[in-house]
Design a protein around this motif. Structure first.
Motif, PDB file in Angstrom:
ATOM      1  N   VAL A  31      -6.378  -3.620  -9.357  1.00 22.83           N
ATOM      2  CA  VAL A  31      -5.479  -2.605  -9.897  1.00 22.83           C
ATOM      3  C   VAL A  31      -6.188  -1.870 -11.028  1.00 22.83           C
ATOM      4  CG1 VAL A  31      -3.272  -2.160 -11.046  1.00 22.83           C
ATOM      5  CG2 VAL A  31      -3.444  -3.987  -9.332  1.00 22.83           C
ATOM      6  N   VAL A  78      -3.587  -5.371  -1.589  1.00 19.96           N
ATOM      7  CA  VAL A  78      -4.101  -4.795  -2.834  1.00 19.96           C
ATOM      8  C   VAL A  78      -5.023  -5.837  -3.457  1.00 19.96           C
ATOM      9  CG1 VAL A  78      -3.549  -3.931  -5.135  1.00 19.96           C
ATOM     10  CG2 VAL A  78      -2.049  -3.373  -3.201  1.00 19.96           C
ATOM     11  N   TRP A 114       1.799   5.821  -8.132  1.00 20.12           N
ATOM     12  CA  TRP A 114       1.079   4.759  -7.417  1.00 20.12           C
ATOM     13  C   TRP A 114       0.214   5.420  -6.355  1.00 20.12           C
ATOM     14  CZ3 TRP A 114       1.016  -0.715  -7.312  1.00 20.12           C
ATOM     15  CH2 TRP A 114       0.544  -1.311  -6.138  1.00 20.12           C
ATOM     16  N   LYS A 144       0.813  -1.211   0.000  1.00 22.26           N
ATOM     17  CA  LYS A 144       0.000   0.000   0.000  1.00 22.26           C
ATOM     18  C   LYS A 144       0.850   1.265   0.000  1.00 22.26           C
ATOM     19  CE  LYS A 144      -4.550  -1.250   1.666  1.00 22.26           C
ATOM     20  NZ  LYS A 144      -5.650  -0.891   2.579  1.00 22.26           N
ATOM     21  N   MET A 149      -3.280   4.551  -3.670  1.00 18.57           N
ATOM     22  CA  MET A 149      -4.253   3.590  -3.157  1.00 18.57           C
ATOM     23  C   MET A 149      -5.605   4.275  -2.987  1.00 18.57           C
ATOM     24  SD  MET A 149      -2.800   0.639  -2.985  1.00 18.57           S
ATOM     25  CE  MET A 149      -4.249  -0.153  -2.263  1.00 18.57           C
ATOM     26  N   ALA A 155      -5.213  -0.337  -6.112  1.00 15.22           N
ATOM     27  CA  ALA A 155      -4.020   0.414  -6.506  1.00 15.22           C
ATOM     28  C   ALA A 155      -4.272   1.068  -7.851  1.00 15.22           C
ATOM     29  CB  ALA A 155      -2.818  -0.512  -6.597  1.00 15.22           C
TER      30      ALA A 155
END
Length: 270
Positions: free
Chosen positions: A58, A55, A14, A5, A16, A21
């Motif tokens: 995505v 995660v 990146w 994370k 969260m 993600a």
């Protein structure tokens, strides 16, 4: 298991959003090209996701109105001209390792494609599990435009499975752009949304999946990939085994208990 994370990559963004993600290439002024470094870091990140339990899904998002312009002409194509065969093969294997890692990671990957999505960027979208697009999406597999074959990063294996052999052949021979409307009609995009809502819709879809039985989603993705090379009888047997494994999870019990209680199940992924 690996905790991801708080990942802080050097060559892409990146973020969260709860258990989802969100990845973005971060050179919007050049339509988000890939470089040697971003290829390698993305490959390693998707490999690590296979051992990550924080995660659940995505989203590979666009940035600045474009998804990706593919391999950078100056940072990749130019330097490749000076490599020997061994060095060239190292590069082409690395690019293939990225999409293999995307396919192998247990999390569903959703591509949110706006604007330019070409070359290796189109391959990242292609190897995502789901794809949302916009009316402005322009997806092209440009490899023949730079004097190469259309068979890059698994394109000749994956694209016909998604849009059909004849349509794939046209795009791979000509390198022309597939519009958002074509992509929707041909099954490349699951749906088209307004550009202003694209990322939010993709994240909402990812969050709805992340709230489900994550072990079951992992098994679904595994079977979708493995059954390509199976006979029908082998696939039916493999699914019988996969489902029997899933029936041992606590999520299966949670779903039953929730049904009896007339409640929504609260899946935990175990």
């Amino acid at each position: 298991m690996t905790a991801m994370k708080n990942l802080n990559p050097k060559h892409f963004l990146w973020e969260m959003q709860e258990d989802v993600a969100v990845i973005r290439l971060n050179r919007p002024e050049r339509k988000n090209p890939l470089t040697f470094e971003s290829y390698a870091e993305l490959r390693d990140t998707f490999r690590d996701l296979a051992y990550c339990d924080d995660v659940k899904a995505v989203v590979f998002a666009s940035n600045g109105g474009n998804f990706s312009s593919g391999g950078d002409v100056h940072d990749i194509i130019g330097p490749l001209l000076d490599r020997d065969m061994k060095g060239l093969l190292e590069f082409t294997r690395m690019t293939g390792d990225l999409v293999k890692a995307m396919k192998a990671c247990p999390q569903p990957v959703i591509a949110a494609v706006d604007g330019i999505c070409v070359g290796a960027g189109a391959m990242v979208a292609l190897f995502s599990d789901l794809r949302l697009g916009t009316d402005a999406s322009k997806t092209a597999f440009l490899f023949t435009r730079v004097g190469l074959a259309g068979c890059d990063m698994g394109a000749c294996a994956m694209l016909p499975r998604v849009i059909g052999q004849g349509r794939a052949a046209e795009l791979l021979y000509t390198g022309r752009s597939m519009s958002g409307e074509e992509g929707l009609a041909w099954g490349f995009f699951n749906r088209l949304v307004d550009a202003d809502a694209l990322e939010a819709d993709a994240i909402a879809l990812a969050q709805s999946i992340a709230a489900g039985p994550n072990f079951g989603h992992m098994m679904t993705k595994t079977m979708l990939n493995q059954e390509w090379s199976m006979t029908l009888d082998q696939a039916i047997e493999a699914e019988a085994q996969a489902q029997a494994i899933c029936m041992q999870t606590r999520d299966f019990r949670r779903a039953y208990d929730a049904f009896v209680a007339k409640q929504r199940p609260d899946f935990k992924g175990d």
